[in-house]
Design a protein around this motif. Structure first.
Motif, short mmCIF file in Angstrom:
data_model
loop_
_atom_site.label_atom_id
_atom_site.label_comp_id
_atom_site.label_asym_id
_atom_site.label_seq_id
_atom_site.Cartn_x
_atom_site.Cartn_y
_atom_site.Cartn_z
N LEU A 89 0.83 -1.20 0.00
CA LEU A 89 0.00 0.00 0.00
C LEU A 89 0.87 1.26 0.00
CD1 LEU A 89 -3.04 0.04 0.00
CD2 LEU A 89 -3.00 0.57 2.43
N GLY A 90 1.90 1.22 0.83
CA GLY A 90 2.77 2.39 0.93
C GLY A 90 3.43 2.71 -0.40
N ILE A 91 3.92 1.70 -1.09
CA ILE A 91 4.60 1.94 -2.35
C ILE A 91 3.60 2.39 -3.42
CG2 ILE A 91 5.91 0.89 -4.23
CD1 ILE A 91 7.35 -0.79 -2.26
N VAL A 92 2.47 1.72 -3.51
CA VAL A 92 1.48 2.09 -4.52
C VAL A 92 1.03 3.54 -4.33
CG1 VAL A 92 -0.88 1.69 -5.27
CG2 VAL A 92 0.66 -0.23 -4.98
N LEU A 93 0.61 3.86 -3.11
CA LEU A 93 0.16 5.22 -2.85
C LEU A 93 1.31 6.21 -3.03
CD1 LEU A 93 -2.17 4.81 0.24
CD2 LEU A 93 -2.80 5.39 -2.10
N GLY A 94 2.50 5.82 -2.58
CA GLY A 94 3.64 6.71 -2.70
C GLY A 94 3.96 7.03 -4.15
N VAL A 95 3.92 6.02 -5.01
CA VAL A 95 4.19 6.26 -6.43
C VAL A 95 3.13 7.19 -7.01
CG1 VAL A 95 4.22 5.21 -8.70
CG2 VAL A 95 5.44 4.13 -6.85
N LEU A 96 1.89 6.93 -6.65
CA LEU A 96 0.79 7.76 -7.15
C LEU A 96 0.99 9.21 -6.75
CD1 LEU A 96 -1.52 6.46 -8.67
CD2 LEU A 96 -2.98 6.86 -6.70
N ILE A 97 1.17 9.42 -5.45
CA ILE A 97 1.28 10.78 -4.96
C ILE A 97 2.56 11.45 -5.46
CG2 ILE A 97 1.51 12.19 -2.88
CD1 ILE A 97 -0.26 10.26 -1.44
N GLY A 98 3.64 10.68 -5.52
CA GLY A 98 4.91 11.27 -5.94
C GLY A 98 4.94 11.65 -7.40
N SER A 99 4.08 11.04 -8.20
CA SER A 99 4.15 11.26 -9.64
C SER A 99 3.42 12.52 -10.09
CB SER A 99 3.56 10.07 -10.40
OG SER A 99 4.17 8.88 -10.00
N PHE A 100 2.56 13.04 -9.24
CA PHE A 100 1.80 14.23 -9.65
C PHE A 100 2.02 15.33 -8.64
CE2 PHE A 100 -0.25 12.02 -12.94
CZ PHE A 100 -0.60 10.77 -12.48
N ARG A 101 2.62 16.41 -9.13
CA ARG A 101 3.01 17.45 -8.20
C ARG A 101 1.82 18.04 -7.46
NH1 ARG A 101 6.05 22.76 -10.06
NH2 ARG A 101 6.97 21.32 -11.52
N THR B 244 8.69 6.87 -0.29
CA THR B 244 8.42 6.57 -1.69
C THR B 244 8.10 7.85 -2.46
OG1 THR B 244 7.52 4.43 -1.05
CG2 THR B 244 7.04 5.18 -3.27
N VAL B 245 7.27 8.69 -1.86
CA VAL B 245 6.93 9.96 -2.51
C VAL B 245 8.21 10.73 -2.82
CG1 VAL B 245 5.89 12.22 -2.16
CG2 VAL B 245 4.64 10.18 -1.51
N GLU B 246 9.09 10.82 -1.84
CA GLU B 246 10.33 11.55 -2.01
C GLU B 246 11.20 10.91 -3.09
OE1 GLU B 246 11.02 14.39 -0.87
OE2 GLU B 246 12.97 14.39 -1.86
N GLY B 247 11.30 9.60 -3.06
CA GLY B 247 12.13 8.90 -4.04
C GLY B 247 11.60 9.07 -5.46
N VAL B 248 10.29 9.03 -5.61
CA VAL B 248 9.69 9.18 -6.94
C VAL B 248 9.88 10.60 -7.46
CG1 VAL B 248 7.48 9.23 -8.15
CG2 VAL B 248 8.02 7.33 -6.66
N ARG C 260 8.54 0.32 -14.12
CA ARG C 260 9.35 -0.84 -13.78
C ARG C 260 10.83 -0.58 -13.99
NH1 ARG C 260 9.52 -5.98 -17.43
NH2 ARG C 260 11.34 -6.96 -16.48
N HIS C 261 11.16 0.14 -15.08
CA HIS C 261 12.58 0.29 -15.41
C HIS C 261 13.17 1.58 -14.88
CE1 HIS C 261 12.73 -3.23 -17.90
NE2 HIS C 261 11.67 -2.84 -18.56
N LEU C 262 12.33 2.61 -14.66
CA LEU C 262 12.86 3.89 -14.25
C LEU C 262 12.48 4.27 -12.83
CD1 LEU C 262 14.25 6.61 -14.90
CD2 LEU C 262 12.05 7.44 -15.70
N VAL C 263 11.18 4.43 -12.59
CA VAL C 263 10.73 5.04 -11.34
C VAL C 263 11.06 4.19 -10.13
CG1 VAL C 263 8.73 5.86 -10.09
CG2 VAL C 263 8.89 6.26 -12.53
N LEU C 264 10.63 2.92 -10.16
CA LEU C 264 10.85 2.08 -8.98
C LEU C 264 12.32 1.84 -8.68
CD1 LEU C 264 7.87 -0.41 -9.12
CD2 LEU C 264 8.28 1.44 -7.53
#
Lengths: 260, 288, 257
Positions: free
Chosen positions: C73-85, C137-141, C164-168
């Protein structure tokens, strides 16, 4: 061409307002029963009421007292031990496994021990707080000592600087940023353990009050206290970051002198 | 000794075929707090199929802006960019880019081989074909011996070669290079310059090479386009009539090289002398 | 360093401490501290017996489920939130506030909302342990290198492939740091949720022993918790070693240059 008018802080406040709105409406619209989730306005009003009660501030005081003493003791002991261990290669190697073994032990495991030995008093909280915070600071101090520039140290030695002088001019400036990080981390951990001890053991403080409100079914009061602990957590974080900036901006000029 | 105006002239005496890359009236204005910055005012030039052209200009001349627009990474404010007749609206499929910061353009969690292979894998190229393309590309840049190494284990020059191999294995129609050798040492740069000409000869790919190094632009290109200071326009467009076989020692010490080089140098000096007018000009215009 | 020396450093201090413990308990029986022998025996009696199934296993299973849910959950939400300013700006103050709430206070809250069930314990673990993973995760993304982003765009690596190849991979150092923190929080919450209003599990058992003054048993429980903590630490180190092998190499090279 429309320019970017909606900036970060505006969005942030919007987010908070949206959340509060959702919190207000969810119980009122019956999505969740009000006795489980009181609306935001009720909770906030309860919180404001608390702010006017001396008993509330007494509890805050108890929690902060445990936090302060616990943090203070752990920082002092961790700095002393950390400097000692870090500057001796023998001690570093000898204590490595013991530290790695003891560090991951959750301090909550000591709760029954604390109750047994110290009872339902602030001393129990202190045992837990000190145990948990100590490791945070110790680790950072060890990192800091390991980061000391050997060239700077040798240079100081060759100029005849004794142990204390070297500690003050070479070791301390390098360790200080790490120490500040450790204190910041430990301050958050200390709050968590203070509340935990009060919650589970029943030593005086906000955590104990939360347990009381839960068992007594005083739901808005429970939420209000939870919000209060969150606010305290934020305040501690902000204060720590402010201190860190203050101390380190003063120090970084000294640091660059030493290393150069 | 005369400089051709590049617009619309034929190259190498062939009949006018549709240019591979056609840039018309490219304009890019940035919105910043306090006004606008006109980075690029009007860039118009064509690049023929298989041509190797170099673009030079003073610092701040909007070279990177131009490259990003051509690469589809940035939308121009007005004007058009066409690749083989099709307008560019996003990164085009038939184009690959080699950036200056080689250390940051390679994926550090992948081996050299995986890095070169990735764009092909992404396109769905079947495995056997992929492997051949990768092997050929690595051989072309003389890195066949390090496929399993990680980029950060290699030197700067080698890393840039990997980036070039990746761009080349992709079999693009157009190869964009943004000051690719600015951050490597002079010796490595010389080797890489010859490598580019080599690859260009072998593959016949169209190359757009951006640089601030005047000598490099003359050594490498069939044509050198000189940019003015910002707001940028094409200052000059020079045909390089040096022989096709170029050599670091001989070519660079030839008389013709010196003449061409001087021409470019003078143009760049002229370009530098005209101060950048960007924001100030807009504000002045507004006051009127 | 020779093997003998290495082993000596490894076990020296621990053995010394155990020795001191043994010597101190040689006298008349201390109520609070059992002898090493006593403790060892009790340990096996308690935890190799029925308690293993009734308390140890359920606790560990709850912990594992909670941690897996937290990480996913943390990674999924983190990627979502981190990807859109805009999403980041919108949620950032809220997330910072929730993170500042000491996780243990969630126990009475969830006890109220859900009741003393397994779901409640898992919910407690997730809602307390998710913050380091999510925020890291947000910060990393957010901080993926711009040149890499542009490179991916020019090669038209979008969508799932980009993830898969870049963000994560780019965010993985930050994510792993967050996961490491969340493991210890999860363990703490599991224990607290069992100590406070529990009916089974490690936390509950230890408190039970303490209340009935079964001291050696209590100590054995403490040791079990310690062992779990150590096991989690070793697992996370091993996982980090695998996932971040490239990162370590990269950092070493950067340090040397």
């Amino acid at each position: 061409m429309p320019s970017r008018k909606v900036t970060g802080p505006v969005l942030g406040i919007t987010g908070i307002l949206l959340f509060l709105l959702a919190w207000e409406l969810t119980p009122r619209l019956g999505i969740v029963q009000e006795r489980f989730l009181p609306p935001a306005s009720t909770v906030l009003k309860t919180l404001v009421d608390y702010l006017g009660q001396p008993a509330f501030w007494g509890d805050v005081g108890e929690t902060m007292l445990a936090w302060t003493i616990g943090l203070g003791v752990s920082v002092v002991s961790a700095v002393i031990l950390g400097l000692l261990i870090g500057s001796s290669s023998f001690l570093s190697k000898a204590t490595y496994t013991t530290i790695e073994f003891l560090r991951p032990i959750p301090s909550v495991a000591l709760i029954p021990l604390a109750v047994l030995l110290l009872g339902v008093k602030i001393e129990s909280s202190l045992l837990l707080i000190i145990y948990a915070s100590f490791w945070q600071v110790l680790l950072q101090v060890l990192y800091g000592v390991a980061d000391v520039d050997p060239v700077a140290d040798n240079t100081a030695r060759s100029y005849g600087l004794g142990l204390f002088a070297r500690a003050r001019y070479v070791v301390w400036p390098t360790v200080l940023p790490y120490l500040m990080t450790g204190i910041r981390l430990a301050s958050a951990v200390a709050l968590i353990l203070a509340i935990t001890a009060e919650l589970v053991i029943g030593s005086p403080g906000l955590g104990y009050q939360i347990a009381l409100t839960q068992s007594g079914g005083a739901v808005p009061e429970m939420y209000a206290l939870i919000v209060a602990t969150g606010v305290i957590g934020i305040i501690i974080n902000l204060v720590m970051r402010f201190l860190e900036r203050k101390l380190l901006s003063w120090h970084s000029s000294i640091r660059s002198e030493v290393v150069a | 000794m005369t400089a051709d105006q590049g617009m619309g002239t034929t190259t190498m005496g062939t009949t006018t075929a549709r240019p591979m890359l056609s840039i018309k009236n490219l304009k890019k204005v940035y919105q910043v707090t306090g006004g606008e910055i006109e980075a690029v005012r009007n860039l118009t030039f064509d690049v023929a199929d298989g041509e190797l052209i170099c673009i030079v200009g003073p610092s701040g001349a909007g070279k990177t802006t131009l490259l990003k627009c051509i690469a589809g990474l940035l939308s121009p404010t007005s004007g058009s960019i066409e690749l083989a007749g099709t307008p560019v609206s996003g990164p085009p499929k038939a184009m690959s880019v080699v950036f200056q910061e080689y250390g940051r353009s390679l994926f550090p969690w992948m081996t050299v081989q995986a890095n070169v292979e990735l764009p092909l894998k992404n396109q769905g190229v079947p495995k056997a074909e992929r492997e051949k393309l990768v092997a050929d590309a690595l051989a072309a840049v003389e890195l066949s011996h390090v496929p399993k190494s990680y980029p950060w284990q290699l030197s700067g020059g080698m890393q840039q070669r990997v980036a070039i191999a990746r761009a080349v294995a992709y079999r693009p129609k157009v190869l964009l290079m943004d000051e690719p050798f600015a951050a490597v040492d002079a010796q490595t740069r010389a080797d890489l310059e010859d490598l580019i000409r080599d690859i260009w000869h072998k593959l016949g790919v169209t190359i757009l090479f951006i640089t601030h190094d005047i000598d490099e632009s003359v050594y490498l290109g069939q044509r050198v386009i000189m940019l003015s200071n910002s707001p940028t326009v094409v200052q000059d467009d020079l045909r390089i009539d040096l022989p096709d076989e170029r050599d670091q020692l001989e070519t660079r010490s030839s008389k013709r090289f010196a003449e061409l080089r001087t021409h470019v140098y003078e143009q760049i000096q002229l370009a530098k002398a005209s101060k950048p007018t960007g924001v100030v000009a807009t504000q002045k215009a507004a006051k009127r | 360093m020779s093997i003998v020396k290495r082993v000596a450093y490894f076990v020296g201090l621990p053995i010394l401490l155990v020795l001191i413990w043994w010597i101190l308990t040689l006298g008349p029986k201390n109520f609070f501290v059992p002898t090493p022998g006593e403790l060892g025996q009790t340990f096996f009696e308690v935890w190799a017996g029925p308690r293993f199934v009734t308390d140890f296993i359920p606790s560990v299973i709850r912990l594992i489920i909670g941690l897996i849910a937290t990480i996913v959950l943390g990674i999924v939400l983190g990627v979502l939130i981190g990807s859109f300013r805009w999403l980041r700006s919108l949620t950032e103050p809220l997330l910072e506030f929730f993170r500042a709430i000491p996780p243990p206070v969630l126990v009475p809250l969830f006890l109220l909302l859900i009741g003393p069930t397994d779901q409640m314990r898992i919910a407690v673990i997730v809602s307390g342990a998710i913050w380091p993973v999510l925020l890291n995760t947000v910060e990393g993304v957010r901080a993926v290198d711009e040149v890499l982003v542009n490179t991916s765009r020019t090669y038209r690596i979008d969508g799932f492939a980009r993830l898969r190849h870049l963000v994560l991979p780019a965010a993985s150092p930050q994510i792993m740091a967050g996961v490491r923190q969340s493991l210890s929080i999860g363990l703490i919450l599991m224990v607290i949720s069992e100590m406070f209003g529990g009916s089974s599990g490690l936390g509950f058992t230890i408190v039970l022993y303490q209340r009935s003054f079964a001291i050696p048993e209590m100590w054995s429980g403490i040791i079990v918790l310690g062992l779990i903590g150590i096991a989690l630490s070793m697992i996370s180190k091993a996982a980090e070693g695998m996932v971040l092998r490239w990162y370590r190499g990269l950092k070493e090279v950067q340090r040397d240059s």
